[in-house]
Design a protein around this motif. Structure first.
Motif, PDB file in Angstrom:
ATOM      1  N   ALA A 185       0.836  -1.208   0.000  1.00 41.97           N
ATOM      2  CA  ALA A 185       0.000   0.000   0.000  1.00 41.97           C
ATOM      3  C   ALA A 185       0.871   1.259   0.000  1.00 41.97           C
ATOM      4  O   ALA A 185       0.599   2.220  -0.739  1.00 41.97           O
ATOM      5  CB  ALA A 185      -0.931  -0.008   1.200  1.00 41.97           C
ATOM      6  N   VAL A 186       1.915   1.250   0.811  1.00 44.10           N
ATOM      7  CA  VAL A 186       2.820   2.408   0.858  1.00 44.10           C
ATOM      8  C   VAL A 186       3.547   2.561  -0.476  1.00 44.10           C
ATOM      9  O   VAL A 186       3.713   3.676  -0.983  1.00 44.10           O
ATOM     10  CB  VAL A 186       3.817   2.260   2.032  1.00 44.10           C
ATOM     11  CG1 VAL A 186       4.917   3.288   1.944  1.00 44.10           C
ATOM     12  CG2 VAL A 186       3.079   2.374   3.350  1.00 44.10           C
ATOM     13  N   LEU A 187       3.960   1.450  -1.058  1.00 41.72           N
ATOM     14  CA  LEU A 187       4.615   1.523  -2.365  1.00 41.72           C
ATOM     15  C   LEU A 187       3.666   2.092  -3.424  1.00 41.72           C
ATOM     16  O   LEU A 187       4.040   2.972  -4.204  1.00 41.72           O
ATOM     17  CB  LEU A 187       5.101   0.136  -2.801  1.00 41.72           C
ATOM     18  CG  LEU A 187       5.739   0.073  -4.187  1.00 41.72           C
ATOM     19  CD1 LEU A 187       7.039   0.861  -4.201  1.00 41.72           C
ATOM     20  CD2 LEU A 187       5.971  -1.366  -4.593  1.00 41.72           C
ATOM     21  N   GLY A 188       2.433   1.625  -3.441  1.00 43.48           N
ATOM     22  CA  GLY A 188       1.446   2.134  -4.395  1.00 43.48           C
ATOM     23  C   GLY A 188       1.160   3.618  -4.186  1.00 43.48           C
ATOM     24  O   GLY A 188       1.036   4.380  -5.138  1.00 43.48           O
ATOM     25  N   ALA A 189       1.068   4.030  -2.914  1.00 44.98           N
ATOM     26  CA  ALA A 189       0.824   5.449  -2.623  1.00 44.98           C
ATOM     27  C   ALA A 189       2.005   6.299  -3.089  1.00 44.98           C
ATOM     28  O   ALA A 189       1.815   7.387  -3.654  1.00 44.98           O
ATOM     29  CB  ALA A 189       0.592   5.641  -1.125  1.00 44.98           C
ATOM     30  N   GLY A 190       3.221   5.810  -2.884  1.00 44.08           N
ATOM     31  CA  GLY A 190       4.410   6.556  -3.324  1.00 44.08           C
ATOM     32  C   GLY A 190       4.469   6.676  -4.834  1.00 44.08           C
ATOM     33  O   GLY A 190       4.807   7.741  -5.367  1.00 44.08           O
ATOM     34  N   LEU A 191       4.158   5.582  -5.529  1.00 48.98           N
ATOM     35  CA  LEU A 191       4.153   5.639  -6.998  1.00 48.98           C
ATOM     36  C   LEU A 191       3.078   6.593  -7.511  1.00 48.98           C
ATOM     37  O   LEU A 191       3.296   7.350  -8.453  1.00 48.98           O
ATOM     38  CB  LEU A 191       3.955   4.238  -7.580  1.00 48.98           C
ATOM     39  CG  LEU A 191       5.122   3.276  -7.406  1.00 48.98           C
ATOM     40  CD1 LEU A 191       4.733   1.896  -7.901  1.00 48.98           C
ATOM     41  CD2 LEU A 191       6.347   3.790  -8.137  1.00 48.98           C
ATOM     42  N   SER A 192       1.904   6.562  -6.885  1.00 45.04           N
ATOM     43  CA  SER A 192       0.823   7.465  -7.299  1.00 45.04           C
ATOM     44  C   SER A 192       1.209   8.920  -7.066  1.00 45.04           C
ATOM     45  O   SER A 192       0.983   9.777  -7.924  1.00 45.04           O
ATOM     46  CB  SER A 192      -0.461   7.140  -6.524  1.00 45.04           C
ATOM     47  OG  SER A 192      -0.870   5.832  -6.789  1.00 45.04           O
ATOM     48  N   TYR A 193       1.782   9.200  -5.911  1.00 41.17           N
ATOM     49  CA  TYR A 193       2.219  10.564  -5.623  1.00 41.17           C
ATOM     50  C   TYR A 193       3.268  11.021  -6.637  1.00 41.17           C
ATOM     51  O   TYR A 193       3.217  12.143  -7.132  1.00 41.17           O
ATOM     52  CB  TYR A 193       2.787  10.669  -4.201  1.00 41.17           C
ATOM     53  CG  TYR A 193       3.451  11.994  -3.948  1.00 41.17           C
ATOM     54  CD1 TYR A 193       2.692  13.129  -3.706  1.00 41.17           C
ATOM     55  CD2 TYR A 193       4.839  12.132  -4.001  1.00 41.17           C
ATOM     56  CE1 TYR A 193       3.294  14.356  -3.499  1.00 41.17           C
ATOM     57  CE2 TYR A 193       5.449  13.349  -3.800  1.00 41.17           C
ATOM     58  CZ  TYR A 193       4.666  14.462  -3.550  1.00 41.17           C
ATOM     59  OH  TYR A 193       5.263  15.665  -3.355  1.00 41.17           O
ATOM     60  N   GLY A 194       4.220  10.154  -6.934  1.00 34.09           N
ATOM     61  CA  GLY A 194       5.259  10.510  -7.901  1.00 34.09           C
ATOM     62  C   GLY A 194       4.684  10.803  -9.272  1.00 34.09           C
ATOM     63  O   GLY A 194       5.091  11.750  -9.951  1.00 34.09           O
TER      64      GLY A 194
END
Length: 120
Positions: A41-50
């Motif tokens: 979930a944190v990885l997905g949130a980071g990719l989305s933010y980027g």
């Protein structure tokens, strides 16, 4: 006294596997699954933010590029207007301020003829 007992204790202290990882059953599975889901979930949130941040930066750069292009075109138009006015003033010469009133009783025909002749 067993000589191997202290050896087993000392090896267990340096073991890479913790006690919670050695547990079997639902609790260990649930804990590890929850950690994995949290990490993904944190990885997905980071990719989305980027992705959103890069899109915003790209959009701002496009707007800035368009504004700079518009300002450059306005400057070119102003420079062309200025040069045209200078060229027009040079073509008309120093006598451009002369005006002739044909209905004036003191009208000088020779002066007007010289003026017209100087243009050709």
């Amino acid at each position: 006294m067993n000589v191997n007992a202290p050896m087993l204790l000392s090896l267990s202290m340096f073991s890479a596997v913790s006690k919670s990882d050695r547990q079997c059953g639902f609790r260990a599975f649930y804990t590890n699954t929850r950690k994995s889901i949290g990490r993904w979930a944190v990885l997905g949130a980071g990719l989305s933010y980027g992705w959103v941040h890069a899109r915003t930066l790209r959009k701002e750069a496009d707007v800035k590029r368009i504004d700079n292009e518009y300002a450059r075109k306005v400057a070119l138009i102003e420079e062309a207007k200025r040069k045209y006015a200078e060229q027009k003033a040079a073509e008309s010469g120093s006598g451009s301020g002369q005006s002739f009133n044909f209905e004036d009783p003191s009208f000088d025909f020779e002066k007007w003829a010289k003026h017209v002749e100087s243009k050709f």
